[in-house]
Design an enzyme around this catalytic site. Structure first.
Site, short mmCIF file in Angstrom:
data_model
loop_
_atom_site.label_atom_id
_atom_site.label_comp_id
_atom_site.label_asym_id
_atom_site.label_seq_id
_atom_site.Cartn_x
_atom_site.Cartn_y
_atom_site.Cartn_z
N GLU A 32 -1.82 -5.19 -3.94
CA GLU A 32 -2.74 -4.71 -2.81
C GLU A 32 -4.20 -5.02 -2.78
O GLU A 32 -4.77 -5.46 -1.98
CB GLU A 32 -2.73 -3.28 -3.03
CG GLU A 32 -3.22 -2.42 -1.83
CD GLU A 32 -3.48 -1.10 -1.83
OE1 GLU A 32 -2.73 -0.48 -2.86
OE2 GLU A 32 -4.12 -0.31 -1.28
N ASN A 79 20.56 -20.20 9.85
CA ASN A 79 21.82 -20.39 10.70
C ASN A 79 22.74 -20.88 9.42
O ASN A 79 23.83 -20.17 9.58
CB ASN A 79 21.54 -21.35 11.51
CG ASN A 79 22.66 -21.02 12.86
OD1 ASN A 79 23.85 -21.39 12.55
ND2 ASN A 79 22.01 -20.30 13.75
N HIS A 85 0.87 -1.19 -0.07
CA HIS A 85 -0.06 0.03 0.19
C HIS A 85 1.17 1.37 -0.25
O HIS A 85 0.76 2.12 -0.56
CB HIS A 85 -0.76 0.02 1.19
CG HIS A 85 -1.78 1.14 1.28
ND1 HIS A 85 -2.78 1.27 0.77
CD2 HIS A 85 -1.54 2.13 2.23
CE1 HIS A 85 -3.39 2.38 1.17
NE2 HIS A 85 -2.83 3.03 2.00
#
Lengths: 126, 752
Positions: free
Chosen positions: B218, B478, B196
């Protein structure tokens, strides 16, 4: 009485670039006394501490939306007369009507030009 | 906004007064009038003519249109409003039905004059006035053209680029949680907002492509937010693609800014937008998910490699000769073998997608019902064994009964297995989500990473699938962030520039093992030790095995990353991974080979409903020790038992001194033997450390159905739950992790 160019305006938007755009446009119109806040919550805190004459707020923000800010301002005895203009991206009509009923002084649809903003401000500060 | 109740007459007088005072363009006053008119419409008075509500509704419509700037000549409109309000005042005063009807007619004429009635099929008669989704009617709301010239406002553009990218990256993080809970409104909103905002700002900066793409995306999210659209994996893909698209466009602007020339690129937005539209209408699933396998000939024609005629001829020949169509086409139609091979491969791919879609015809069942079924079957098995062990039944010597009974046991056992398998799903989906993750993370950290997967078909309890997702994401992050080195660094080490992560899943006994192996730099043990000391996690570094050092990374409050990076970090450490896995009664370990890479191993039970355990006896009580934690069972000799100063009682097992835990003391029961040499010790392992549990006897191995102990016993440490044993009595299931911490709290100078 046209709008006082020295009046203090608070621009509320979570997007930094957007705040700068609004500030730039206000500057073009001669309003240079502008403060900023990142969301409704922050705006409300600033408004309670400092005196502002006009609030231009975005609609969709995290933490506290523009509509909630408007509601909070209108519910606060000290702030309730402060004019608030809603900035909205979509022409979501029911939202606009809702905001006006809540007490918004006017609204403006993104993207807007300096001329449109000037016209809207002049309607508020007549 | 007066609070005290007013009569309708008073409200109307109020409105009339405000209307007279109304100055054009004053939205605040309009808003107040609108609120009051709504009060009128909602006013409850049975004697009131229906016309009041209808006229009120019409007035609402006019005022809303004025607010929205849809009425060009507001002066006329204001006048009509005044007229309508005095009509209302009249009706309310007289309450004359006929007059009311006449007024309504007049009012409808007013509306017509304003061009509001009939034209849109709306008359004042409608109670609720629908605001159509007039996305196109922005005309009156002043659409502006370009506001800022791209060549002029570099500062703003740079701000937009940085902020925009930041937001887009956040979307990718948020979308992972959306995938977990597709109906979470907050989650959708968090993703909606950046699109938006980007749309809004790009509108100002005259970045039309970005504006358009953000706007379309959107729209989907808005519909999802309003509950009109369900977030499916296709939609998630779409959103991610939109993210990628926006990123690319923004990066292009960045390049344009740097080089000073801006070239308009064609991003093929249209095809993307039509995909979005399809998704909105729910057509996506049908279109994309299940292509019907095509004929090789069709594929070739579509690709423009061969004419339809040629193919037809080849087909005819095939009918006669029985040869393969591909061969005929190559020979007769002058099509390159490579093209045909391509077409064949394409066909095969399509066929496999199609069959994957149709082969598993499935029924969706609420997981709660399944859990209940599994529970009930568990009870059935237990009840059956209770009956069998009843001494009266045991006394029966009838051969037929015995035969029938063993048939019954077979059936119940089979039933239990089937019930369990109902909740099993392949781990595939979870693993496949990692593909995108790896790709994105690699891109973000500018590393090259290849993901190899195996064992996707391994089945795992449905409840477990969701639960292991987050830990998996963390460990992959990780590995990429801390494990895999930058390409040039890898090159200097003589490794291939592209790092590899292997993701393997397989079943081992009653457990699912998931391994995440990388060929990165491995753990830096010195750094870990330093950090662990700093954080007070350990007191001295002596006597720690490399395994123990490596696994310090799972301790709470531990993070060796020098700074929080974009990729991992974000405040969630490996301790959370460990906690999550342990909650699933599983364990996680890391095995690191400095310079060569690391392997995370997650071991979780196949299901949370059943545990594979050894039943042990302490005095008259029976406990169940999960088989997964048991290393061995021994009867210690006198010389193997010792008390170490400051560390308590120890048993020497294969040369290692292992602390002794007297279970009877911990649970405050009467044991048969207090001398370890007269009883047994069960060596158990948790977090790479071992302890000996002192028990009186081993009673056997059994799969037991876990029952919660109920809320009032939830906080008893060292117990994971209870189960009903074959004789109908309750056995308590030991929580090894809890036992370790209770035992360790009694000692000082140890970790944690």
């Amino acid at each position: 009485m046209p709008a006082d160019k020295n009046m203090r305006i608070l621009v509320v938007d979570d997007f930094n670039t957007m705040r700068r755009i609004v500030k730039n446009i206000l500057k073009q119109l001669g309003f240079e006394n502008v403060g900023e806040a990142e969301n409704g919550q922050e705006a409300l805190e600033v408004l309670k501490k400092e005196k502002f004459d006009f609030v231009i707020t975005d609609w969709n923000m995290p933490v506290m939306t523009g509509l909630d800010l408007l509601k909070a301002i209108k519910a606060d005895a000290a702030l309730k007369d402060l004019p608030v203009m809603m900035v909205t991206a979509e022409a979501q009509q029911q939202n606009i009507v809702e905001a006006v009923k809540t007490g918004a002084s006017n609204y403006i649809v993104k993207p807007f030009t300096a001329e449109v903003l000037e016209e809207k401000i002049s309607k508020i500060f007549k | 906004m007066d609070k005290e109740p007013k009569t309708l007459q008073e409200i109307l007088d109020d409105i009339a007064l405000k209307t007279i005072m109304l100055s054009p363009d004053n939205l605040v006053e309009l808003g107040e009038i609108l609120s009051k008119i709504e009060e009128v419409v909602a006013y409850k008075d049975p004697t009131l003519p229906e016309a009041v509500k209808k006229i009120g509704g019409g007035l609402k419509l006019i005022i809303e249109k004025i607010i929205l700037g849809e009425i060009p000549d507001t002066d006329v409109a204001y006048e009509k409003i005044s007229q309508a309000i005095s009509m209302l005042q009249d009706i309310c005063r007289e309450k004359d039905q006929e007059q009311a009807t006449a007024s309504l007619k007049n009012f409808n004429n007013l509306l017509k004059e304003l061009n509001l009635a009939d034209t849109e099929g709306q008359t004042a008669g409608q109670d609720d006035i629908k605001m159509e989704e007039e996305t196109t009617s922005e005309a009156s709301v002043t659409k502006s053209k370009s506001v800022i010239d791209i060549t002029q406002d570099k500062e703003l553009l740079t701000g937009f680029i940085n902020e925009g990218m930041e937001h887009l990256e956040q979307i990718e993080v948020d979308i992972l949680s959306l995938e977990q809970s597709p109906e979470d409104k907050d989650c959708i909103n968090a993703i909606f907002r950046p699109f938006h905002t980007i749309k809004g700002v790009s509108g100002f900066l005259n970045l039309q492509d970005i504006n358009k793409l953000a706007h379309e995306t959107e729209n989907i999210l808005d519909r999802a937010r309003n509950g009109e659209l369900l977030i499916s994996s296709e939609i998630i893909d779409l959103i991610l693609d939109a993210c990628d698209g926006l990123k690319r466009m923004i990066m292009d602007i960045k390049t344009a800014l740097e080089t000073g020339t801006f070239e308009q690129k064609d991003y093929d937005l249209d095809s993307f937008i039509s995909r979005i539209k399809a998704a909105q209408e729910g057509r996506l699933g049908e279109e994309a998910a299940r292509p019907v396998p095509k004929l090789v000939g069709e594929i070739l024609v579509e690709k423009g490699v061969a004419d339809a005629e040629v193919i037809d001829k080849a087909l005819e020949r095939q009918r006669d000769s029985g040869e393969k169509i591909g061969e005929i086409i190559i020979r007769e139609a002058d099509v390159k073998p490579k093209e045909v091979a391509h077409a064949l491969r394409e066909q095969k791919a399509m066929a496999s997608i199609a069959s994957a879609g149709t082969a598993n015809s499935a029924v969706k069942v609420d997981i709660g019902k399944l859990d209940n079924l599994v529970d009930m079957v568990g009870e059935l098995v237990i009840t059956q064994s209770l009956i069998w062990q009843n001494s009266h039944v045991q006394a029966i010597r009838d051969q037929k009964l015995i035969r029938d009974f063993s048939q019954l046991s077979r059936i119940t056992t089979e039933l239990q297995k089937t019930a369990m398998s109902l909740r099993m799903v392949p781990i595939k989906q979870t693993l496949q989500k990692m593909i995108r993750l790896v790709r994105d993370l690699a891109k973000k950290s500018e590393k090259q990473v290849d993901l190899q997967m195996s064992g996707e078909d391994t089945e795992i309890d449905r409840n477990m699938v969701d639960a292991i997702y987050d830990p998996l994401v963390h460990m992959i992050r990780n590995s990429i962030d801390h494990g895999i080195e930058m390409p040039d660094e890898r090159a200097t080490k003589g490794k291939p520039a592209t790092g590899t992560i292997w993701l393997r899943a397989y079943q081992k006994g009653g457990n699912i093992v998931i391994e995440i192996e990388d060929d990165g730099q491995g753990l830096n043990r010195e750094k870990i030790l330093k950090k662990a000391k700093e954080k007070g996690l350990i007191k001295n570094t002596e006597g720690l095995s490399t395994f123990e050092i490596d696994n310090l990374i799972f301790q709470a409050g531990f993070s060796t990353a020098d700074k929080i990076t974009d990729v991992s970090g974000r405040g969630v450490g490996m301790d959370v991974v460990k906690k999550t896995i342990e909650k699933l009664r599983g364990k996680v370990e890391i095995d690191s080979r400095p310079g060569e890479g690391s392997t995370f191993t997650i071991k979780v039970p196949l299901t949370l409903a059943i545990i594979d355990g050894i039943i042990v006896r302490v005095g008259i009580e029976r406990y169940i020790v999960p088989t997964i934690v048991i290393k061995e069972t021994i009867r210690p000799r006198q010389e193997e038992y010792s008390t170490v100063h400051g560390k308590g009682e120890m048993i020497k097992v294969r040369g290692n001194l292992i602390p002794l835990v007297r279970l009877y003391k911990m649970f405050n029961v009467e044991a048969e033997h207090k001398d370890p040499c007269e009883s047994l010790v069960v060596v158990v392992e948790n977090e790479g450390r071992q302890k000996c549990l002192l028990v009186d006897d081993l009673l056997g191995k059994q799969e037991v159905v876990i029952k919660s102990l109920g809320d009032h016993m939830k906080n008893v440490r060292g117990l994971a739950g209870g189960t009903i044993l074959g004789d109908g009595k309750v056995g308590l299931i030991l929580d090894i992790n809890g036992i370790f911490s209770v035992a360790e709290e009694q000692k000082l100078g140890m970790m944690h």
